[in-house]
Design a protein around this motif. Sequence first.
Motif: not given
Length: 216
Positions: A74-85, A118-128
């Motif tokens: 029930s807890v969203p996992v968000v990845i923080l990383a150097d690569t935008e591949d 946390a609000a239920g959305g999904i974030f991905v970088p603009a490049s992807s």
Amino acid sequence: MLDGRALDRECLASALEDHELGMAVVAMGSIEEWRVRKGTASSLATILFNLGGRKVTDNGIADEIRHISSEFKSVPVVILADTEDLAQILTALECGARGYIPTSVGIDVCVEAINLAAAGGIFVPASSVLSMRHLIDSGSCDSRPLTGMFTLRQAEVAQALRRGKANKIIAYELNLRESTVKVHIRNIMKKLKATNRTEVAYKVNDLFADGVLAKE
């Protein structure tokens, strides 16, 4: 926040709290450390897993993301990383992550991305997003939104509003200034005769159902 590097996690935790994240930040070196200390901590809203220079496809990382996502369903996992591949991002999402933040973004975007998850959305970088859009465009004759009501840019902003995204997130994903996003929103509201963002989202959702806008 999970990060095996003490200085990195302490600095980021401090920065997130200073930029009004809206939730307390507990920095841990590993998920095992969290299990030991969770009795004295508040309930989890989001897990930020900082990979640093490592990749999702590195040995054991994908399995760890799957394990954490499965254990804290029930807890969203968000990845923080150097690569935008793009391949790394897609792999992270396939493993159960609910967002992927590249370290190339500023702290304000990072805060918005965590709150979005946390609000239920999904974030991905603009490049992807642009990469995926290019792949979709190359596989179809015409993937542009229908322009009967909105311009191309307005349709993209309308789709983002429909998903409940904040102005900063919309600006980042569409490579626009936040002031430009606000102008598009005002024009969208005029066309829909809406008085607020919630009403816009409701009416745009009806337009998708009626086929006025292109399907996602």
